[in-house]
Design a protein around this motif. Structure first.
Motif, PDB file in Angstrom:
ATOM      1  N   PHE A   1      26.455  14.711 -35.985  1.00  8.89           N
ATOM      2  CA  PHE A   1      25.133  14.962 -36.577  1.00  8.89           C
ATOM      3  C   PHE A   1      24.699  13.850 -37.534  1.00  8.89           C
ATOM      4  N   GLU A   2      25.487  12.779 -37.608  1.00 11.07           N
ATOM      5  CA  GLU A   2      25.183  11.623 -38.464  1.00 11.07           C
ATOM      6  C   GLU A   2      25.027  12.036 -39.921  1.00 11.07           C
ATOM      7  N   LEU A   3      25.945  12.896 -40.379  1.00 11.60           N
ATOM      8  CA  LEU A   3      25.899  13.436 -41.739  1.00 11.60           C
ATOM      9  C   LEU A   3      26.881  12.706 -42.650  1.00 11.60           C
ATOM     10  N   THR A   4      26.619  12.783 -43.935  1.00 11.95           N
ATOM     11  CA  THR A   4      27.566  12.307 -44.940  1.00 11.95           C
ATOM     12  C   THR A   4      28.623  13.383 -45.169  1.00 11.95           C
ATOM     13  N   VAL A   5      29.889  12.955 -45.276  1.00 16.96           N
ATOM     14  CA  VAL A   5      30.993  13.882 -45.530  1.00 16.96           C
ATOM     15  C   VAL A   5      31.827  13.323 -46.685  1.00 16.96           C
ATOM     16  N   LYS A   6      32.332  14.202 -47.521  1.00 13.97           N
ATOM     17  CA  LYS A   6      33.157  13.810 -48.670  1.00 13.97           C
ATOM     18  C   LYS A   6      34.455  14.615 -48.624  1.00 13.97           C
ATOM     19  N   HIS A   7      35.576  13.977 -48.944  1.00  8.06           N
ATOM     20  CA  HIS A   7      36.837  14.718 -48.946  1.00  8.06           C
ATOM     21  C   HIS A   7      37.769  14.152 -50.008  1.00  8.06           C
ATOM     22  N   VAL A   8      38.748  14.954 -50.412  1.00 11.42           N
ATOM     23  CA  VAL A   8      39.740  14.512 -51.380  1.00 11.42           C
ATOM     24  C   VAL A   8      40.521  13.348 -50.783  1.00 11.42           C
ATOM     25  N   ALA A   9      40.756  12.305 -51.601  1.00 14.13           N
ATOM     26  CA  ALA A   9      41.290  11.058 -51.056  1.00 14.13           C
ATOM     27  C   ALA A   9      42.795  11.044 -50.887  1.00 14.13           C
ATOM     28  N   ARG A  10      43.527  11.738 -51.758  1.00 21.11           N
ATOM     29  CA  ARG A  10      44.982  11.691 -51.699  1.00 21.11           C
ATOM     30  C   ARG A  10      45.573  13.081 -51.903  1.00 21.11           C
ATOM     31  N   ARG A  11      46.825  13.237 -51.474  1.00 17.17           N
ATOM     32  CA  ARG A  11      47.468  14.553 -51.534  1.00 17.17           C
ATOM     33  C   ARG A  11      47.647  15.045 -52.966  1.00 17.17           C
ATOM     34  N   GLU A  12      47.924  14.149 -53.917  1.00 17.85           N
ATOM     35  CA  GLU A  12      48.109  14.609 -55.280  1.00 17.85           C
ATOM     36  C   GLU A  12      46.819  15.206 -55.845  1.00 17.85           C
TER      37      GLU A  12
END
Length: 382
Positions: free
Chosen positions: A89-100
């Motif tokens: 859908f050509e959307l922006t997505v954000k996620h936690v970068a590291r496991r800690e």
């Protein structure tokens, strides 16, 4: 009927974006450290603890955010699906970068309104319905932690909340620093992170997507009436209540599945069940009667485990020391008054020490090892 989340502590811990953990900071499971997911071919940027992958279409100013809250051990798989749908859908997505940082977001010390919000998609209003349908199809039936402040798509890890996507120079803010946004009803309102979701937004979600959303159930049985929240955290909370069946004061503890992780990787619900078993074991020891809480009740509601225990009056040893130590009395040292106060305080401390030693010995006789004996966990009778 009592709604526990209505009593959630409004005092937030330090923003999780300021936390920079190192392995030597705390003894936690090794699997809680290291990179997350595969490097995306799409342009990405780091934003605090987050990794942002910009979609090809412009990011709207506001709308319904989609939060995905997978189980810790399923994060990589869910992230790959989220990136695939975002690319579709050509959307922006954000996620936690590291496991800690993921562990911090899922830990018992995480801010309640942020806990579980590990992956965020920012759809345009005209893409919301198709994007939700695609996520539901790709993710299938999964379980994960509830997300405070969001409406949840039943039996999925998909949650939605209306809010600002990105701020600009024209964004206005209220006196508390919340961005002012135009809600789905067209009315101006602050973009405030709350524990209880905005009720009216549920109907707007249904109108836009045709899907039924609701919030995590958190109503207690009518037998109990909560007086106050003693402590509220990402994994649940502790509450002072009345048992209407007996008229007694009781303490209610709530633990939520998949969230409130400790250093061993146990979630808050598992710890509540362990504590209930410990209380059952202590109930068989006559030496502990009256000195440790008694188990009154256990029950399950939604993804939460509860225990009810007897209330024991007093103040914590931490509070008692702060109130009784001569150091905090404001009396000049060397005076007769100060020396008398020191003598009285020392005798009382010695008595408390003897009582604690005897209690630990009796716990050992009952087969119980207390691994968290500290001033905040010891009650002193006034």
């Amino acid at each position: 009927m009592t709604y526990l989340d209505d009593l959630a502590d409004p005092v937030m811990t330090a923003p999780i974006t300021l936390w920079r953990p190192e392995e030597q900071d705390f003894p936690i499971d090794r699997r809680f450290f290291g990179p997350l997911g595969r490097r995306s071919p799409d342009p990405a940027s780091d934003w605090g603890i987050w990794r942002v992958i910009r979609g090809r279409r412009p990011l709207p100013a506001q709308g319904f955010k989609i939060h995905l809250a997978p189980r810790f051990d399923e994060f990589d798989e869910v992230l790959a699906i989220a990136e695939r749908v975002a690319r579709e859908f050509e959307l922006t997505v954000k996620h936690v970068a590291r496991r800690e940082f993921l562990w911090a977001l899922y830990s018992k010390n995480a801010p309640r309104v942020n806990a579980g919000k590990a992956i965020v998609l920012y759809p345009r209003p005209d893409d919301l319905a198709r994007c939700l349908a695609s996520l539901r199809r790709e993710l299938g039936p999964r379980t994960g932690p509830p997300v405070a402040g969001d409406h949840s798509l039943n039996d999925t890890i998909i949650h939605c909340r209306f809010g600002a996507f990105e701020f600009s120079e024209s964004t206005q803010f209220d006196e508390r620093g919340h961005a002012l946004i135009e809600g789905p009803d067209g009315m101006l309102r602050p973009d405030a992170r709350t524990v209880v979701p905005v009720a009216a937004d549920k109907e707007h979600l249904f109108e836009l997507s045709g899907l039924r959303f609701d919030a995590e159930p958190h109503a207690l049985p009518d037998r109990y009436r909560v007086r106050s929240a003693v402590a509220v955290h990402a994994g649940g909370g502790t509450y002072l209540a009345d048992d209407l069946a007996t008229g007694d004061r009781v303490v209610i503890k709530r633990g939520i599945r998949f969230i409130g992780l400790d250093g061993r990787g146990l979630d808050a619900a598992q710890r509540i069940r362990e504590e209930a078993e410990t209380l059952r074991a202590m109930a068989d020891s006559p030496h502990l009667d009256g000195r440790v809480p008694g188990l009154v009740d256990t029950f399950e509601i939604g993804t939460s485990s509860f225990l009810v225990e007897t209330w024991i009056g007093g103040v914590t040893l931490f509070e008692w020391v702060a109130s009784n130590s001569p150091v905090y009395a404001g009396i000049d040292r060397g005076t007769d008054e100060y020396e008398a106060l020191v003598a009285t305080y020392s005798r009382r401390v010695a008595t408390i020490g003897d009582q604690l030693r005897d209690l630990v010995a009796d716990l050992s006789l009952a087969g119980i090892t207390h691994n968290d004996l500290q001033p905040a966990n010891v009650l002193v009778a006034r």
